[in-house]
Design an enzyme around this catalytic site. Structure first.
Site, PDB file in Angstrom:
ATOM      1  N   CYS A  71     -15.512  -2.805 -38.387  1.00 19.11           N
ATOM      2  CA  CYS A  71     -14.832  -3.575 -37.870  1.00 19.11           C
ATOM      3  C   CYS A  71     -14.893  -4.930 -38.145  1.00 19.11           C
ATOM      4  CB  CYS A  71     -15.603  -3.426 -36.314  1.00 19.11           C
ATOM      5  SG  CYS A  71     -15.730  -1.666 -35.706  1.00 19.11           S
ATOM      6  N   HIS A 126     -15.577  -9.031 -32.003  1.00 16.83           N
ATOM      7  CA  HIS A 126     -16.457  -8.666 -32.882  1.00 16.83           C
ATOM      8  C   HIS A 126     -16.459  -9.519 -34.306  1.00 16.83           C
ATOM      9  CE1 HIS A 126     -19.174  -5.146 -34.567  1.00 16.83           C
ATOM     10  NE2 HIS A 126     -19.676  -6.105 -34.478  1.00 16.83           N
TER      11      HIS A 126
END
Ligand SMILES: *[C@@H]1O[C@H](CO)[C@@H](O)[C@H](O)[C@H]1NC(C)=O
Length: 476
Positions: A71, A126
Site C-alpha cells: 500500500c 497510508h
C-alpha cells in the site's frame, strides 16, 4: 497592427478563460485495496461487479499496468510520479513509526490545484500521519474524509486500540457501526452535489475495500452461497459492495451533469493476499511479493475524452505514470525529475507505450530487487515467501489446484511477454547470458538512487491511549 495585436491578446485571454471552466475534465481516481488480478469480473467471471464491468468494457482495460507490492509504496508512486525506492518509501509505514512521504514532494492534488481543480480525497491515506504536515489536507487536498493507517475495522473504524477516522483534522465519531464503504460513497455524493460545475473536480477515492478484516453486510454474501471458503466468500461480497458504492458515485456525477466530462481511472494498489481469500490467478505470487501477482494490477480508464474505447491496452504502464498523465489531461506541463511518463496519447488512441522499463523495487533493507527492461524481468534477493500460483477457492472447488513452485530461490530472469506466469527461469541459461548481464548492469546503474526505508523503532508517544483512544497526529 496594434489593434490586431490587442484583439489577439483579448481573444487569447477569453479563449483560455472559457476553456478552463468548460473543457478541463473532471477526474475520478478510484483505488481499490488488495484487489487481485482475479478479483475483477473482466479477469474472472465469478466476480460480480456489473458497474465496474460496464465502465471497464466501454473504456480501455489495461492489461499490463503495474503498481508496487504494498500500500504505502503504491500510493507514493501514484501521488508523486516517482518510484518509491527513490523516496525511502519501499514498505508500509506502521502506526508508530515517525515516517511519512517526504514533505518536499509536490503531490498530484497540489499540481491539480495549481491548474484550477477542486481537490477532494475520501478513503485511505497510508502515507504517514505522525504529524499533521504529512496528512492529506496539508498535501493539496481541499478536504479529506477517511483514515490515515493501512487498515482497520470497517464498522468501528478502530485500528487496534484507537479510532482512525478523520474529517480533515477532526476525528469522526458519529459513524460507529456504519460500513466504511457506505460512509465513503455518501461523502463522495455530498462532495459532488455541492460542487460548482464550472470548476474542474479531482476526486481521489482510495476505498478500504477489499482489504482485511473480512467484513461485509450479509446481504452481499447470498450471491456467493455456493462458495465454501468463508474468506473467499467475503472478499467476493466486498468486491460487489465496492461496485455498488462506485455506482453511487458515478450516478451522483451523472445527476449533477458532470459525468460526460469525467475521466475515470480505476486501479488496485497491489495484488491480492491469497491467504485472506483474494486471488491473482493465474499470475504468480501475491501481495507483498515482487512476482507479477503482487505487482501487475487490474486497472482501466473510462471517459468520453478517449479517442478509442472498448479494447484492451497491452502497453506497459506503471502507477508513476498516473501523475504526469493526469497533469497533462488537466492542461499542465511535464515536470523534470519524474519517473512517470505521460501516457495520455497512448491510452487515448491505443498507440505504443512510451514506457520501456520500470523498477519493481530496490530495497536494500528487505534485500529485494527487481527491474523490468523491455520484455525481461530480473529479480535478485528475496521476491518474498509466497512464490506459488494460488487458485481461488471457486476454482479449487472445480478441481483447479494451487501449483507449487520448485524454484523458490533466485536470482531469476523471465521473459514476461512470452512467460507472464514466471514459470521458466532463464537466469542461468547460456543463450540469455548477455541479456542477464545487461539487466544486472541496469540494476547496478539504478541502485545508487536508492534512499533506504528508515530503520525506526516504534515510538510510544504514538499510542492512542495518550489521546483519548484516537490515533492523533502530532507526536513526531
Ligand atoms: C492479459 O494478460 C494476461 C497475462 O499475459 C493474459 O493471460 C490475458 O489473456 C490478457 N488479457 C487479454 C484480454 O488480452
Amino acid at each position: 497592427m496594434v489593434i490586431v495585436f490587442l484583439l489577439a491578446i483579448v481573444g487569447c485571454f477569453f479563449g483560455q478563460g472559457a476553456a478552463q471552466t468548460t473543457t478541463k475534465p473532471h477526474i475520478l481516481l478510484i483505488v481499490a485495496d488488495d484487489l487481485g488480478w482475479s478479483d475483477v469480473s473482466w479477469n474472472n467471471p465469478n466476480v460480480v461487479m456489473p458497474n465496474l464491468h460496464t465502465l471497464a468494457t466501454t473504456g480501455v482495460i489495461f492489461n499490463q499496468t503495474y503498481s508496487q507490492r504494498l500500500c504505502t509504496p503504491s500510493r507514493t508512486a501514484l501521488l508523486t510520479g516517482k518510484f518509491p525506492y527513490r523516496l525511502g518509501m519501499q514498505t508500509t509505514i506502521s502506526h508508530k513509526e515517525a515516517h511519512g512521504l517526504p514533505l518536499d514532494e509536490e503531490l498530484l492534488p497540489q499540481k491539480l490545484k495549481k491548474l484550477g481543480y477542486a481537490t477532494h480525497m475520501v478513503g485511505k491515506w497510508h502515507l504517514g500521519s505522525c504529524k499533521w504536515e504529512y496528512t492529506p489536507t496539508e498535501r493539496g487536498f481541499d478536504s479529506f474524509y477517511g483514515f490515515h493507517h493501512g487498515g482497520e475495522d470497517y464498522y468501528t473504524h478502530m485500528s487496534e486500540r484507537g479510532l482512525d477516522f478523520w474529517d480533515g483534522r477532526t476525528s469522526v465519531s458519529d459513524r460507529n457501526g456504519v460500513y466504511s464503504t457506505e460512509s465513503f460513497a455518501r461523502r463522495a455524493e455530498n462532495i459532488i452535489s455541492q460542487h460548482d460545475p464550472n470548476t474542474p473536480l479531482f476526486l481521489y477515492l482510495p476505498f478500504q475495500s477489499v482489504h482485511t478484516p473480512h467484513q461485509v453486510p450479509s446481504s452481499y454474501l447470498q450471491t456467493f452461497s455456493t462458495i465454501q471458503d468463508d474468506n473467499r466468500k467475503s472478499i467476493l461480497g466486498m468486491a460487489t459492495a465496492l461496485d455498488d458504492a462506485i455506482k453511487r458515485v458515478t450516478d451522483a456525477l451523472k445527476g449533477k451533469g458532470l459525468w460526460d466530462n469525467t475521466l475515470t481511472i480505476f486501479m488496485s494498489d497491489n495484488g491480492g493476499n491469497y491467504v485472506q481469500g483474494q486471488s491473482n490467478w493465474p499470475l504468480r505470487g501475491a501481495k507483498g511479493t515482487l512476482w507479477e501477482g503482487g505487482t501487475r494490477v487490474p486497472a482501466f480508464v473510462h471517459g468520453n475524452m478517449l479517442e478509442r474505447t472498448g479494447y484492451t491496452y497491452h502497453g506497459m504502464m506503471h502507477g508513476v505514470d498516473i501523475l504526469p498523465t493526469l497533469v497533462s489531461v488537466a492542461g499542465g506541463t511535464e515536470d523534470a525529475g519524474l519517473d512517470g511518463k505521460n501516457m495520455w496519447q497512448s491510452i487515448s488512441t491505443g498507440a505504443d507505450s512510451p514506457r520501456t522499463e520500470f523498477v519493481y523495487d530496490i530495497d536494500s533493507r528487505g534485500e529485494r530487487y527487481a527491474i523490468r527492461v523491455g520484455d525481461y524481468k530480473l529479480i535478485k534477493g528475496t521476491p518474498a515467501s509466497k512464490n506459488d500460483w494460488y487458485a481461488p477457492a471457486e476454482m479449487q472447488q472445480m478441481g483447479i489446484l494451487t501449483e507449487e513452485a520448485t524454484d523458490d530461490t533466485g536470482p531469476f530472469l523471465f521473459n514476461i511477454r512470452e512467460d507472464p506466469l514466471e514459470k521458466s527461469n532463464l537466469y542461468n541459461a547460456v543463450e540469455y547470458a548477455s541479456i542477464q548481464r545487461a539487466m544486472r548492469r541496469r540494476l547496478k546503474e539504478l541502485k545508487p538512487d536508492e534512499v533506504p526505508f528508515p530503520d525506526l523503532a516504534d515510538d510510544p508517544a504514538a499510542d492512542p491511549s495518550n489521546y483519548g483512544d484516537v490515533w492523533m497526529p502530532g507526536w513526531c
